[in-house]
Write a protein that holds these residues in place. Structure first.
Motif, PDB file in Angstrom:
ATOM      1  N   LEU A   1      32.659  50.046  50.550  1.00 47.72           N
ATOM      2  CA  LEU A   1      32.108  48.756  50.849  1.00 47.72           C
ATOM      3  C   LEU A   1      30.748  48.584  50.671  1.00 47.72           C
ATOM      4  CD1 LEU A   1      32.852  46.033  52.300  1.00 47.72           C
ATOM      5  CD2 LEU A   1      32.529  47.264  54.398  1.00 47.72           C
ATOM      6  N   LEU A   2      30.027  49.485  50.933  1.00 44.40           N
ATOM      7  CA  LEU A   2      28.583  49.250  50.948  1.00 44.40           C
ATOM      8  C   LEU A   2      28.124  49.418  49.412  1.00 44.40           C
ATOM      9  CD1 LEU A   2      27.224  51.935  53.666  1.00 44.40           C
ATOM     10  CD2 LEU A   2      26.711  49.308  53.741  1.00 44.40           C
ATOM     11  N   ARG A   3      28.803  50.102  48.536  1.00 43.66           N
ATOM     12  CA  ARG A   3      28.423  50.006  47.086  1.00 43.66           C
ATOM     13  C   ARG A   3      28.628  48.443  46.693  1.00 43.66           C
ATOM     14  NH1 ARG A   3      32.466  52.442  43.885  1.00 43.66           N
ATOM     15  NH2 ARG A   3      33.851  50.861  44.892  1.00 43.66           N
ATOM     16  N   ASP A   4      29.934  47.914  47.048  1.00 39.55           N
ATOM     17  CA  ASP A   4      30.157  46.528  46.648  1.00 39.55           C
ATOM     18  C   ASP A   4      29.138  45.615  46.940  1.00 39.55           C
ATOM     19  OD1 ASP A   4      32.315  47.597  45.403  1.00 39.55           O
ATOM     20  OD2 ASP A   4      33.745  47.055  46.868  1.00 39.55           O
ATOM     21  N   ILE A   5      28.604  45.784  48.238  1.00 35.79           N
ATOM     22  CA  ILE A   5      27.542  44.780  48.742  1.00 35.79           C
ATOM     23  C   ILE A   5      26.200  45.068  47.961  1.00 35.79           C
ATOM     24  CG2 ILE A   5      26.112  44.285  50.549  1.00 35.79           C
ATOM     25  CD1 ILE A   5      28.328  45.307  52.260  1.00 35.79           C
ATOM     26  N   VAL A   6      26.060  46.106  47.599  1.00 33.22           N
ATOM     27  CA  VAL A   6      24.731  46.534  46.972  1.00 33.22           C
ATOM     28  C   VAL A   6      24.779  46.035  45.589  1.00 33.22           C
ATOM     29  CG1 VAL A   6      23.156  48.180  45.824  1.00 33.22           C
ATOM     30  CG2 VAL A   6      23.915  48.609  48.215  1.00 33.22           C
ATOM     31  N   LYS A   7      25.944  45.996  44.879  1.00 29.65           N
ATOM     32  CA  LYS A   7      26.134  45.575  43.514  1.00 29.65           C
ATOM     33  C   LYS A   7      26.503  44.110  43.275  1.00 29.65           C
ATOM     34  CE  LYS A   7      27.138  48.605  40.359  1.00 29.65           C
ATOM     35  NZ  LYS A   7      27.515  49.660  39.745  1.00 29.65           N
ATOM     36  N   SER A   8      26.768  43.626  44.481  1.00 27.08           N
ATOM     37  CA  SER A   8      27.412  42.139  44.429  1.00 27.08           C
ATOM     38  C   SER A   8      26.184  40.990  44.104  1.00 27.08           C
ATOM     39  CB  SER A   8      27.941  41.920  45.611  1.00 27.08           C
ATOM     40  OG  SER A   8      26.770  41.702  46.650  1.00 27.08           O
ATOM     41  N   GLY A   9      24.961  41.502  44.287  1.00 27.61           N
ATOM     42  CA  GLY A   9      23.845  40.571  44.078  1.00 27.61           C
ATOM     43  C   GLY A   9      23.488  39.600  45.347  1.00 27.61           C
ATOM     44  N   ARG A  10      24.515  39.942  46.546  1.00 27.14           N
ATOM     45  CA  ARG A  10      24.020  38.803  47.653  1.00 27.14           C
ATOM     46  C   ARG A  10      22.813  39.535  48.282  1.00 27.14           C
ATOM     47  NH1 ARG A  10      30.065  39.756  50.568  1.00 27.14           N
ATOM     48  NH2 ARG A  10      30.144  41.668  48.967  1.00 27.14           N
ATOM     49  N   ILE A  11      22.506  40.365  48.098  1.00 26.39           N
ATOM     50  CA  ILE A  11      21.161  40.917  48.687  1.00 26.39           C
ATOM     51  C   ILE A  11      20.193  41.428  47.664  1.00 26.39           C
ATOM     52  CG2 ILE A  11      20.234  42.411  50.081  1.00 26.39           C
ATOM     53  CD1 ILE A  11      22.744  42.810  51.692  1.00 26.39           C
ATOM     54  N   LYS A  12      18.772  40.791  47.634  1.00 27.17           N
ATOM     55  CA  LYS A  12      17.984  41.423  46.780  1.00 27.17           C
ATOM     56  C   LYS A  12      17.372  42.418  47.242  1.00 27.17           C
ATOM     57  CE  LYS A  12      16.805  36.506  45.491  1.00 27.17           C
ATOM     58  NZ  LYS A  12      15.591  35.495  45.611  1.00 27.17           N
ATOM     59  N   PHE A  13      16.912  43.430  46.144  1.00 25.92           N
ATOM     60  CA  PHE A  13      16.414  44.798  46.325  1.00 25.92           C
ATOM     61  C   PHE A  13      15.044  44.978  45.530  1.00 25.92           C
ATOM     62  CE2 PHE A  13      20.913  45.525  47.371  1.00 25.92           C
ATOM     63  CZ  PHE A  13      20.832  45.981  48.559  1.00 25.92           C
ATOM     64  N   ASP A  14      14.149  45.676  46.266  1.00 23.80           N
ATOM     65  CA  ASP A  14      12.908  46.146  45.548  1.00 23.80           C
ATOM     66  C   ASP A  14      12.646  47.369  45.365  1.00 23.80           C
ATOM     67  OD1 ASP A  14      10.244  46.454  44.688  1.00 23.80           O
ATOM     68  OD2 ASP A  14       9.359  45.351  46.355  1.00 23.80           O
ATOM     69  N   LYS A  15      13.397  48.163  44.476  1.00 28.68           N
ATOM     70  CA  LYS A  15      13.141  49.481  44.311  1.00 28.68           C
ATOM     71  C   LYS A  15      11.988  50.317  44.686  1.00 28.68           C
ATOM     72  CE  LYS A  15      16.785  50.082  40.680  1.00 28.68           C
ATOM     73  NZ  LYS A  15      17.139  50.607  39.305  1.00 28.68           N
ATOM     74  N   SER A  16      10.852  49.751  44.298  1.00 29.75           N
ATOM     75  CA  SER A  16       9.522  50.370  44.604  1.00 29.75           C
ATOM     76  C   SER A  16       9.206  50.831  46.291  1.00 29.75           C
ATOM     77  CB  SER A  16       8.235  49.298  44.094  1.00 29.75           C
ATOM     78  OG  SER A  16       8.314  47.975  44.933  1.00 29.75           O
ATOM     79  N   ARG A  17      10.024  49.892  46.894  1.00 27.43           N
ATOM     80  CA  ARG A  17       9.903  50.281  48.363  1.00 27.43           C
ATOM     81  C   ARG A  17      10.421  51.623  48.707  1.00 27.43           C
ATOM     82  NH1 ARG A  17      10.977  45.167  52.316  1.00 27.43           N
ATOM     83  NH2 ARG A  17       9.376  43.536  50.962  1.00 27.43           N
ATOM     84  N   ASN A  18      11.141  52.045  47.734  1.00 25.71           N
ATOM     85  CA  ASN A  18      11.679  53.577  47.908  1.00 25.71           C
ATOM     86  C   ASN A  18      11.089  54.646  46.975  1.00 25.71           C
ATOM     87  OD1 ASN A  18      13.515  53.037  50.112  1.00 25.71           O
ATOM     88  ND2 ASN A  18      15.203  52.740  48.655  1.00 25.71           N
ATOM     89  N   ASP A  19       9.952  54.224  46.739  1.00 26.69           N
ATOM     90  CA  ASP A  19       9.240  55.129  45.324  1.00 26.69           C
ATOM     91  C   ASP A  19       8.755  56.506  45.983  1.00 26.69           C
ATOM     92  OD1 ASP A  19       7.934  55.880  43.195  1.00 26.69           O
ATOM     93  OD2 ASP A  19       6.308  54.493  43.295  1.00 26.69           O
ATOM     94  N   PHE A  20       9.618  57.236  46.436  1.00 26.83           N
ATOM     95  CA  PHE A  20       9.296  58.609  46.848  1.00 26.83           C
ATOM     96  C   PHE A  20      10.801  59.447  46.515  1.00 26.83           C
ATOM     97  CE2 PHE A  20      10.639  55.633  50.525  1.00 26.83           C
ATOM     98  CZ  PHE A  20      12.104  56.152  50.396  1.00 26.83           C
ATOM     99  N   PRO A  21      10.357  60.745  46.410  1.00 26.69           N
ATOM    100  CA  PRO A  21      11.457  61.661  45.984  1.00 26.69           C
ATOM    101  C   PRO A  21      12.804  61.671  46.858  1.00 26.69           C
ATOM    102  CG  PRO A  21       9.285  62.839  45.782  1.00 26.69           C
ATOM    103  CD  PRO A  21       9.024  61.565  46.709  1.00 26.69           C
ATOM    104  N   VAL A  22      13.835  61.583  46.416  1.00 26.63           N
ATOM    105  CA  VAL A  22      15.270  61.315  46.875  1.00 26.63           C
ATOM    106  C   VAL A  22      16.073  62.595  46.632  1.00 26.63           C
ATOM    107  CG1 VAL A  22      17.101  59.904  47.631  1.00 26.63           C
ATOM    108  CG2 VAL A  22      14.817  59.028  47.601  1.00 26.63           C
ATOM    109  N   THR A  23      16.603  63.207  47.484  1.00 29.61           N
ATOM    110  CA  THR A  23      17.926  64.048  47.084  1.00 29.61           C
ATOM    111  C   THR A  23      19.129  63.600  47.994  1.00 29.61           C
ATOM    112  OG1 THR A  23      18.546  66.268  46.490  1.00 29.61           O
ATOM    113  CG2 THR A  23      17.297  66.059  48.658  1.00 29.61           C
ATOM    114  N   LEU A  24      20.432  64.052  47.696  1.00 32.16           N
ATOM    115  CA  LEU A  24      21.421  63.520  48.478  1.00 32.16           C
ATOM    116  C   LEU A  24      22.178  64.694  48.959  1.00 32.16           C
ATOM    117  CD1 LEU A  24      23.363  61.396  49.170  1.00 32.16           C
ATOM    118  CD2 LEU A  24      24.293  61.447  46.974  1.00 32.16           C
TER     119      LEU A  24
END
Length: 533
Positions: free
Chosen positions: A369-392
């Motif tokens: 569900l979260l994937r569908d929301i993020v990829k739907s275009g309903r919310i705008k994202f600025d990737k630069s706000r997460n400009d730090f190393p991320v691991t999962l």
């Protein structure tokens, strides 16, 4: 480092069968590679070793030393009675088939041992082999339940020490099932560990206090294993709504008990108490995406925790039914589970065996569900706000046991700049447990936290450090461990605290929805609070 020589040793001698010498472990990656700087695992004192059945450096269950032959015999006969019920179609119809497969067969190839993080990080201690515990169980089964030849299946002395130590040994397994995935014939050593726990709880009244008395029993009585009743819950969520507005500028109110909603969202209530930014982020995302959702204030229904899945089928069923009854009462279209791995497995996979008729309400993970929301275009994202190393981190119950592998990665690629996300080795369905699975993350008595960090959680900390080895290891260069599971977050939090990994290496942890909100372009920046440490 003392080690038992064979499975027969479980019935012999007084005191611990083994202990771990931290100085003989494989060093961690820098800057934690100096074994001499690691705190030791404290030894159990003489009084504890006298008063309780002991196995190694710690005690998870706490079975008192019998004071008479009659008490010794009650332990033995209680275990045998429980084992007979476990192999009964009427009493164990939920797990009998995989139990029989695992009890009747083992190629003795030891492939499973190489997959076990606990065995590996212990320095390959014999006691922590997945097959050690399983072989004791099998020998009891063949000799005392089936009455078969010990020449064929191996002998075992069944005394109170065998029973008490085997129950304790079942709590040296994270039930991550990495061994089962590796086994060439499908034997599930983790299931055997879980069935031993079940025998102890359902037949003998023996279970860790954190799981039973302070866990599922408290949840059924008060509404949550955190102790929150509905009034406290709503107060906490009202505060979270206000705090989310202060931090983001987005105002909303959590909807309660809305009849006919599309979604009943159920959190692990530990998030509400320990990581309020997580339910705050969920509410903000759902509102911004225009979803028709609600939470329930009915007892149990606001806490997705179901500790019974780790140790007791009856307790599991009682909680699962309460969750479904709340959804039926509201007439929602489906239940969506928040970031909690064992809640996912309990209510979506195992609950299929007990939720029938009008209780069989659709139940889904939040991640697609979260994937569908993020990829739907309903919310705008600025990737630069997460400009730090991320691991999962891949929670075992979500990923290996349910196959939810791609959605969280698709989300990260949409909200994190290219080149900033790096996978752990190994990852996906081959991931390693955080070390807090199957109840370990909430257990801390009698040196258990030390054992948990030095043995069960050491491989995960090793993976985290290896994922960030190309980065400056200091707090001026923060690094984000995305752990989308409440139980895993608790364990990773404790590891970071134990090794002082924020101060020494700048390692931070939190969930997936927090990372999503941090990248939402129309909000105030800085949802992730690096300095809360």
């Amino acid at each position: 480092m003392k080690e038992p020589k064979s499975v027969k040793d479980i019935a012999k001698g007084d005191g611990p069968l083994t202990w771990i010498d931290v100085q003989k472990q494989v060093p961690l990656p820098p800057p934690f590679d100096k074994l001499e700087e690691e705190p030791p695992i404290q030894k159990l004192d003489e009084e504890t070793c006298r008063d309780f059945a002991v196995l190694d450096d710690t005690i998870a269950v706490g079975i008192p030393t019998p004071k008479s032959k009659a008490e010794e015999e009650r332990l033995v006969q209680g275990f045998l009675a429980g084992m007979r019920r476990c192999f009964s179609e009427d009493d164990n119809w939920t797990f009998l088939r995989p139990l029989l497969l695992s009890a009747e067969h083992c190629a003795k190839c030891q492939t499973c041992n190489e997959a076990c993080h606990i065995y590996e990080e212990s320095g390959r201690n014999e006691l922590y082999r997945p097959t050690f515990r399983s072989e004791v169980f099998r020998r009891i089964y063949h000799k005392y339940i089936k009455g078969e030849s010990t020449w064929v299946h191996g002998d075992i002395d069944l005394n109170w020490k065998t029973v008490a130590r085997l129950i304790e040994l079942s709590y040296r397994c994270n039930v991550c099932r990495r061994c089962a995935q590796t086994c060439p014939i499908g034997v599930d050593n983790a299931l055997l560990a879980r069935e031993i726990r079940k025998i102890a709880s359902q037949e003998m009244g023996i279970a860790p206090k954190e799981l039973h008395e302070n866990g599922s029993q408290l949840q059924l009585k008060v509404g949550s294993s955190t102790g929150m009743n509905p009034l406290v819950l709503k107060d906490n969520m009202e505060f979270i709504d206000e705090d989310t507005f202060d931090r983001t500028g987005y105002e909303y109110e959590t909807p309660w008990d809305k009849e006919g909603a599309d979604i009943l969202l159920i959190h692990n209530a530990g998030e509400i108490m320990a990581w309020p930014e997580n339910p705050g982020a969920f509410g903000l995302i759902f509102e911004a995406a225009g979803l028709n959702w609600t939470m329930s204030s009915d007892l149990v229904a606001y806490d997705g925790i179901n500790y019974g899945v780790w140790y007791d089928d009856v307790q599991f069923a009682r909680v699962a039914i309460k969750h479904a009854e709340a959804a039926r009462k509201l007439g929602v279209k489906k239940i969506v589970l928040g970031e909690c791995g064992h809640a996912h497995k309990a209510l979506t996979v195992i609950a299929d065996r007990v939720l029938t008729g009008d209780l069989n309400i659709p139940r889904e993970s939040c991640f697609p569900l979260l994937r569908d929301i993020v990829k739907s275009g309903r919310i705008k994202f600025d990737k630069s706000r997460n400009d730090f190393p991320v691991t999962l981190h891949d929670p075992c119950n979500l990923v290996r046991l349910m196959g939810i592998v791609s959605p969280q990665r698709e989300i990260i690629r949409e909200i994190v700049p290219e080149g900033r996300f790096r996978e752990m080795a190994e990852h996906g369905v081959h991931n390693y447990c955080c070390g807090g699975g199957s109840g370990f993350a909430i257990m801390s008595g009698r040196n258990f936290a030390d054992w948990r960090h030095h043995i069960a959680g050491r491989r995960k900390f090793r993976q985290i450090l290896e994922a960030f080895q190309d980065e400056p290891m200091d707090r001026d260069h923060p690094k984000y461990v995305c752990a989308p599971c409440s139980n895993c977050k608790g364990q990773i939090r404790d590891i970071i605290t134990y090794y002082d990994a924020w101060e020494k290496a700048g390692i931070y942890y939190s969930g997936l929805v927090e990372l999503i909100v941090n990248a939402m372009a129309d909000l105030k920046p800085g949802y992730i609070d690096w300095e809360w440490h």
